[in-house]
Design a protein around this motif. Sequence first.
Motif, PDB file in Angstrom:
ATOM      1  N   MET A   1       0.836  -1.169   0.000  1.00  0.00           N
ATOM      2  CA  MET A   1       0.000   0.000   0.000  1.00  0.00           C
ATOM      3  C   MET A   1       0.886   1.238   0.000  1.00  0.00           C
ATOM      4  O   MET A   1       1.602   1.487   0.957  1.00  0.00           O
ATOM      5  N   GLU A   2       0.781   1.958  -1.032  1.00  0.00           N
ATOM      6  CA  GLU A   2       1.667   3.108  -1.226  1.00  0.00           C
ATOM      7  C   GLU A   2       1.349   4.274  -0.281  1.00  0.00           C
ATOM      8  O   GLU A   2       2.253   4.954   0.185  1.00  0.00           O
ATOM      9  N   TYR A   3       0.063   4.476   0.020  1.00  0.00           N
ATOM     10  CA  TYR A   3      -0.317   5.649   0.811  1.00  0.00           C
ATOM     11  C   TYR A   3      -0.883   5.319   2.189  1.00  0.00           C
ATOM     12  O   TYR A   3      -1.153   6.219   2.968  1.00  0.00           O
ATOM     13  N   ILE A   4      -1.069   4.049   2.487  1.00  0.00           N
ATOM     14  CA  ILE A   4      -1.667   3.634   3.752  1.00  0.00           C
ATOM     15  C   ILE A   4      -0.666   2.745   4.494  1.00  0.00           C
ATOM     16  O   ILE A   4      -0.024   1.892   3.888  1.00  0.00           O
ATOM     17  N   GLU A   5      -0.539   2.956   5.806  1.00  0.00           N
ATOM     18  CA  GLU A   5       0.360   2.135   6.606  1.00  0.00           C
ATOM     19  C   GLU A   5      -0.273   1.836   7.960  1.00  0.00           C
ATOM     20  O   GLU A   5      -1.139   2.569   8.423  1.00  0.00           O
ATOM     21  N   TYR A   6       0.173   0.752   8.575  1.00  0.00           N
ATOM     22  CA  TYR A   6      -0.304   0.380   9.901  1.00  0.00           C
ATOM     23  C   TYR A   6       0.636   0.953  10.950  1.00  0.00           C
ATOM     24  O   TYR A   6       1.855   0.831  10.832  1.00  0.00           O
ATOM     25  N   LYS A   7       0.068   1.569  11.963  1.00  0.00           N
ATOM     26  CA  LYS A   7       0.851   2.133  13.063  1.00  0.00           C
ATOM     27  C   LYS A   7       0.290   1.608  14.375  1.00  0.00           C
ATOM     28  O   LYS A   7      -0.869   1.854  14.699  1.00  0.00           O
ATOM     29  N   GLU A   8       1.108   0.891  15.134  1.00  0.00           N
ATOM     30  CA  GLU A   8       0.669   0.330  16.407  1.00  0.00           C
ATOM     31  C   GLU A   8       0.392   1.407  17.445  1.00  0.00           C
ATOM     32  O   GLU A   8      -0.472   1.237  18.302  1.00  0.00           O
ATOM     33  N   ASN A   9       1.114   2.501  17.391  1.00  0.00           N
ATOM     34  CA  ASN A   9       1.016   3.516  18.427  1.00  0.00           C
ATOM     35  C   ASN A   9       0.037   4.649  18.110  1.00  0.00           C
ATOM     36  O   ASN A   9      -0.033   5.627  18.838  1.00  0.00           O
ATOM     37  N   GLY A  13      -3.560   1.277  17.524  1.00  0.00           N
ATOM     38  CA  GLY A  13      -3.214   0.349  16.448  1.00  0.00           C
ATOM     39  C   GLY A  13      -4.200   0.513  15.317  1.00  0.00           C
ATOM     40  O   GLY A  13      -5.352   0.087  15.427  1.00  0.00           O
ATOM     41  N   SER A  14      -3.783   1.151  14.262  1.00  0.00           N
ATOM     42  CA  SER A  14      -4.711   1.460  13.180  1.00  0.00           C
ATOM     43  C   SER A  14      -3.958   1.729  11.882  1.00  0.00           C
ATOM     44  O   SER A  14      -2.780   2.060  11.894  1.00  0.00           O
ATOM     45  N   TYR A  15      -4.674   1.564  10.785  1.00  0.00           N
ATOM     46  CA  TYR A  15      -4.141   1.994   9.498  1.00  0.00           C
ATOM     47  C   TYR A  15      -4.373   3.491   9.368  1.00  0.00           C
ATOM     48  O   TYR A  15      -5.415   4.007   9.771  1.00  0.00           O
ATOM     49  N   VAL A  16      -3.381   4.180   8.830  1.00  0.00           N
ATOM     50  CA  VAL A  16      -3.448   5.624   8.649  1.00  0.00           C
ATOM     51  C   VAL A  16      -2.857   5.996   7.292  1.00  0.00           C
ATOM     52  O   VAL A  16      -2.144   5.197   6.675  1.00  0.00           O
ATOM     53  N   VAL A  17      -3.149   7.210   6.864  1.00  0.00           N
ATOM     54  CA  VAL A  17      -2.490   7.753   5.681  1.00  0.00           C
ATOM     55  C   VAL A  17      -1.035   7.993   6.076  1.00  0.00           C
ATOM     56  O   VAL A  17      -0.757   8.597   7.111  1.00  0.00           O
ATOM     57  N   LYS A  18      -0.104   7.491   5.266  1.00  0.00           N
ATOM     58  CA  LYS A  18       1.318   7.623   5.591  1.00  0.00           C
ATOM     59  C   LYS A  18       1.690   9.067   5.888  1.00  0.00           C
ATOM     60  O   LYS A  18       1.283   9.984   5.189  1.00  0.00           O
ATOM     61  N   GLY A  19       2.449   9.220   6.980  1.00  0.00           N
ATOM     62  CA  GLY A  19       2.922  10.533   7.376  1.00  0.00           C
ATOM     63  C   GLY A  19       1.904  11.351   8.148  1.00  0.00           C
ATOM     64  O   GLY A  19       2.137  12.528   8.426  1.00  0.00           O
ATOM     65  N   THR A  20       0.750  10.742   8.472  1.00  0.00           N
ATOM     66  CA  THR A  20      -0.297  11.452   9.214  1.00  0.00           C
ATOM     67  C   THR A  20      -0.818  10.548  10.329  1.00  0.00           C
ATOM     68  O   THR A  20      -0.392   9.413  10.475  1.00  0.00           O
ATOM     69  N   ARG A  21      -1.791  11.063  11.071  1.00  0.00           N
ATOM     70  CA  ARG A  21      -2.522  10.277  12.065  1.00  0.00           C
ATOM     71  C   ARG A  21      -3.966  10.078  11.606  1.00  0.00           C
ATOM     72  O   ARG A  21      -4.841   9.757  12.389  1.00  0.00           O
ATOM     73  N   ILE A  22      -4.211  10.279  10.327  1.00  0.00           N
ATOM     74  CA  ILE A  22      -5.564  10.245   9.767  1.00  0.00           C
ATOM     75  C   ILE A  22      -5.906   8.839   9.288  1.00  0.00           C
ATOM     76  O   ILE A  22      -5.210   8.276   8.452  1.00  0.00           O
ATOM     77  N   ARG A  23      -7.012   8.294   9.809  1.00  0.00           N
ATOM     78  CA  ARG A  23      -7.454   6.970   9.400  1.00  0.00           C
ATOM     79  C   ARG A  23      -8.209   7.059   8.076  1.00  0.00           C
ATOM     80  O   ARG A  23      -8.930   8.042   7.835  1.00  0.00           O
ATOM     81  N   PRO A  24      -8.058   6.065   7.195  1.00  0.00           N
ATOM     82  CA  PRO A  24      -8.763   6.092   5.910  1.00  0.00           C
ATOM     83  C   PRO A  24     -10.270   6.269   6.060  1.00  0.00           C
ATOM     84  O   PRO A  24     -10.890   7.011   5.300  1.00  0.00           O
TER      85      PRO A  24
END
Length: 57
Positions: A1-9, A13-24
């Motif tokens: 996924m180019e623009y979405i990543e999983y962040k545990e913290n 624990g959620s998928y977010v837009v890379k470089g942000t704290r925004i959930r899809p």
Amino acid sequence: MEYIEYKENIHGGSYVVKGTRIRPEDIVYYGTVEDAMEDFDLNLDQVMACYKFCGIK
């Protein structure tokens, strides 16, 4: 996924837009694509990746 990543913290624990704290799902249910781009400072590819991630065409 180019623009979405999983962040545990983020959001417990959620998928977010890379470089942000925004959930899809926050983008998808926010309003129009244009509103999301402007209000969250995202580009069209990022917003469309959120729609695709959430299974919305």
